[in-house]
Design an enzyme around this catalytic site. Sequence first.
Site, PDB file in Angstrom:
ATOM      1  N   ILE A 286      50.344  48.344  37.285  1.00 25.36           N
ATOM      2  CA  ILE A 286      50.727  48.337  38.701  1.00 25.36           C
ATOM      3  C   ILE A 286      49.692  47.616  39.556  1.00 25.36           C
ATOM      4  O   ILE A 286      49.917  47.410  40.746  1.00 25.36           O
ATOM      5  CB  ILE A 286      50.933  49.770  39.239  1.00 25.36           C
ATOM      6  CG1 ILE A 286      49.679  50.630  39.039  1.00 25.36           C
ATOM      7  CG2 ILE A 286      52.132  50.413  38.592  1.00 25.36           C
ATOM      8  CD1 ILE A 286      49.809  52.022  39.643  1.00 25.36           C
ATOM      9  N   GLY A 287      48.585  47.202  38.975  1.00 28.93           N
ATOM     10  CA  GLY A 287      47.595  46.446  39.724  1.00 28.93           C
ATOM     11  C   GLY A 287      46.544  45.888  38.800  1.00 28.93           C
ATOM     12  O   GLY A 287      46.236  46.462  37.751  1.00 28.93           O
TER      13      GLY A 287
ATOM     14  N   GLY B 206      42.750  43.501  39.045  1.00 30.29           N
ATOM     15  CA  GLY B 206      41.776  42.811  39.868  1.00 30.29           C
ATOM     16  C   GLY B 206      40.574  42.385  39.071  1.00 30.29           C
ATOM     17  O   GLY B 206      40.589  42.358  37.833  1.00 30.29           O
ATOM     18  N   GLY B 207      39.505  42.042  39.784  1.00 35.57           N
ATOM     19  CA  GLY B 207      38.325  41.494  39.135  1.00 35.57           C
ATOM     20  C   GLY B 207      37.514  42.507  38.362  1.00 35.57           C
ATOM     21  O   GLY B 207      36.722  42.127  37.503  1.00 35.57           O
ATOM     22  N   MET B 208      37.685  43.812  38.634  1.00 36.44           N
ATOM     23  CA  MET B 208      36.876  44.827  37.966  1.00 36.44           C
ATOM     24  C   MET B 208      37.678  45.751  37.069  1.00 36.44           C
ATOM     25  O   MET B 208      37.119  46.350  36.151  1.00 36.44           O
ATOM     26  CB  MET B 208      36.133  45.677  39.011  1.00 36.44           C
ATOM     27  CG  MET B 208      35.097  44.928  39.810  1.00 36.44           C
ATOM     28  SD  MET B 208      34.203  46.022  40.948  1.00 36.44           S
ATOM     29  CE  MET B 208      33.363  47.098  39.786  1.00 36.44           C
TER      30      MET B 208
ATOM     31  N   VAL C 173      44.932  48.644  36.787  1.00 32.99           N
ATOM     32  CA  VAL C 173      45.489  49.950  37.125  1.00 32.99           C
ATOM     33  C   VAL C 173      46.869  50.068  36.493  1.00 32.99           C
ATOM     34  O   VAL C 173      47.712  49.176  36.646  1.00 32.99           O
ATOM     35  CB  VAL C 173      45.577  50.144  38.651  1.00 32.99           C
ATOM     36  CG1 VAL C 173      46.086  51.546  38.978  1.00 32.99           C
ATOM     37  CG2 VAL C 173      44.226  49.915  39.299  1.00 32.99           C
TER      38      VAL C 173
ATOM     39  N   LYS D  10      42.994  53.921  36.123  1.00 28.84           N
ATOM     40  CA  LYS D  10      42.187  52.731  36.359  1.00 28.84           C
ATOM     41  C   LYS D  10      41.279  52.512  35.155  1.00 28.84           C
ATOM     42  O   LYS D  10      40.422  53.349  34.850  1.00 28.84           O
ATOM     43  CB  LYS D  10      41.367  52.891  37.632  1.00 28.84           C
ATOM     44  CG  LYS D  10      40.637  51.644  38.061  1.00 28.84           C
ATOM     45  CD  LYS D  10      40.116  51.792  39.481  1.00 28.84           C
ATOM     46  CE  LYS D  10      39.526  50.499  39.995  1.00 28.84           C
ATOM     47  NZ  LYS D  10      39.131  50.608  41.408  1.00 28.84           N
TER      48      LYS D  10
ATOM     49  N   ASP E 213      33.860  50.428  50.572  1.00 26.46           N
ATOM     50  CA  ASP E 213      35.035  49.541  50.537  1.00 26.46           C
ATOM     51  C   ASP E 213      36.181  50.144  51.350  1.00 26.46           C
ATOM     52  O   ASP E 213      37.331  50.157  50.903  1.00 26.46           O
ATOM     53  CB  ASP E 213      35.469  49.286  49.096  1.00 26.46           C
ATOM     54  CG  ASP E 213      36.380  48.073  48.974  1.00 26.46           C
ATOM     55  OD1 ASP E 213      36.343  47.207  49.881  1.00 26.46           O
ATOM     56  OD2 ASP E 213      37.134  47.977  47.990  1.00 26.46           O
TER      57      ASP E 213
END
Length: 684
Positions: A26-27, A29-31, A34, A49, A141
């Site tokens: 569902i997601g 990114g760079g780190m 998810v 995650k 963040d």
Amino acid sequence: MSEPFVAQDAKAPLPEIPGYRITRVIGHGGMATVYLGTQVSLGRDVAIKVMLPEALADEVSRRRFENEARTIARLEHPNIVGIHEVGRTAQGLPWYSMPHLPHGHLGQRNLTGDQRRIREVLRALLSALAYAHARGVIHRDVKAENVLFDEADRPLLADFGIALRRGYGTRVTMVGLAVGSTAYMAPEQARGQQVDFRADLYSVGVLAWEMLTGELPYKGDDALSMALAHTQNPIPRLPPALRHWQRFIDRALAKSFTRRFSDAAAMLRALDEVPQREGTGERVVANALHTLRAGSRRLPPVVWAPIVLVLAAGAGLALNVSRDTGAVDDSAAASLAGAGQTAAPGPGGASSEPAAAPVSGSAGEPRAAPVSDADRHLADAERLVRAGQLVTPAGRNAFASLQAAWEADPEHLRAPAVADRAFDAVATRARPLIVAGDDRSATALLQAARRYADTAGRSDSDALRRLRAAVAEAVETRITDAAGNVDRDAALASLAIADVIGLDAPMTTRLTRQARAIPDLAALAKRVPGGARVVRTADGVFAIANAPVSRADYAAFVAATGHTSAACRARGSVLRAVAPRTWDNPGFEQAPSDPVVCVSWHDAVDYARWRSERDGLSIVVASVAQGASAPTRGDGPAEWRSDCAAACKERIAAGRIKRDALDSRALDPRRGYEDVGFRVVHLP
């Protein structure tokens, strides 16, 4: 989630995590990536995650990530998305699971024009941050995408993935770039400098601007230009209709963190001081209506009503007009009446009711003389509502007049409308009283409203539902504030006001659950060996041990872990080899209950970490500020503190040190000293 989502190879295999059934990505990114999954044992949907291999390349960073995740998992707050579980995949990648909240994030909502909702969101976020900051956790963040909404439409702060806990340093960079989202990043964070909790408050200020105006305060074509704008560009100006927010924004977005709010609690107080104003169009019509009434009493409504309607149309307002007389409807006129006054907000608002003009009738216009006792009592009730005399003085207040009208004519056609105005006035008056903790005054209002509602059969009216909603919102605000202060007793006490008005069972259950989720500090103090006392300071709430860690307690740690403690001699000392000193042989006799000495600062940290894992609590070495609250003995040893000096190459020891009789000094954290022990603090 904190990472910007991008597409991922759909053919990539899903990770294997025991106890979970992974459904899809569902997601990404760079780190981290998810995933949506199901926790099999509970049958609940969760977001999982999983960190990418390159994000945590070595075992040290992976273990530190897991320790931080466990710390964040202890943040139990109604407006923080918690962490359910931490672990590693079959491939050894760290992961953690959290609630799946599919109701969108703040960036997907348009709150411009809804200042009441904006205040609610800001209040929730600041309460969450106050709670986290008191426990040493900086989010780093805070942005719109990390403000999620649950099924009750409550805002929750998510993704403490790059948060830092005090004691491990406050600066993290990746490939030379400061971590975080530059659109919301404080100037010092954008420059890669050390940050503290005031960086989070800056980000909240950016969110406030974005919710008010519908756009970001600074814009840039890329992350670098955006970061430069935050560090160099002046604070922008709000449009005239929002100018009453400017002072709040100026302090929140100050370039220097020393000029910002001192903490989240101070920012909350400043938020409450932002004036609550209606739109300029309503003020224009209100002033025009007052002028026409004052100067044209002899003119019939058919002459002046069209003028008011034209002004209202130009201001974008809707007023109801009677077909027979052209008079403005009671509810519209009452909301605009007054010489230059701002109308009181609806139920749940924080302003007090405006004083009424000395006129008769619900809208200030002459009426025909009452033809019955019920008419007279209802006219009195309307006048008393406008005058703010809802429950006092005894016998001459709005609800006493409503009761008298009901007794004279239970079926009177005007009674429900007048009663609804009284209920709305109670909602407006009671909400700030409940939030402020004035339960006595609020209870008098709510009891009067409920008694009349039960008598007149109005318990299921829309106005009563609005009143209950306002009470529920106020109680939840109290509980949220209590959670920020870790005051479980205050949260539970606030539930009593909910019983007065009779909230429904689901709402009562939810509020009770929130109150009981706050840690019980009294119970926590009892779990500390030797006892502890609860201390409340501006920096948070904690339970500090009554005595330093004893030899017996430290011996249990060594026996359980096989820990090798530091030597109690300087590295270059000949005596270190000839006559070694250790915690169990410090060179003098000690009883098991005496404070352990000859342990290094690192030994003390390892002991605290072991106790945390064994007891399921958050236990740390006391800081200088926390240690100031500890009971001390004149003949006791000095104690290590978590504060550091000389770029953290040395640590502070506080108390009377025999060698030089100083109250505190910086020492080598790698070795032990025969006159230095340590004390622990339990965080809720």
